[in-house]
Design a protein around this motif. Sequence first.
Motif: not given
Length: 118
Positions: A31, A34-35, A38-39, A41-42, A45
């Motif tokens: 978890r 994955e978190e 995500k962070l 990738e953000e 971006r």
Amino acid sequence: SSGINAEWPLRPGEKTIQQRIRQAKLEEEQRQREEFMKLREEEMRKQRLFEEENERLRLEKERLQQERLAQEERVRLELEEAERARVALEQERSKLEREREMVKKKEEEMRRLAEVER
């Protein structure tokens, strides 16, 4: 032992509470990974958007500089043209001035000759 089993119920395939704890740790690590992804990738971006905006602004600045240089060049050419026209008019005025002087001298000469003949 029955109290722990109630809080940490074993899943199918798990034989001991240690297996359950190990599984829970693995799930928590997954978890968190994955978190983190995500962070990340953000963040990437946002970085991409920032770089795109920077590039857009750089191109806009470059375009405005080119426009300004082109405008300055047009003004310079117009000023040169105006100066050439001014010089040409000045030369024409001087030429007309000289011709007028010559006409005056001729008229003066003709008048003297007329007086001499009288």
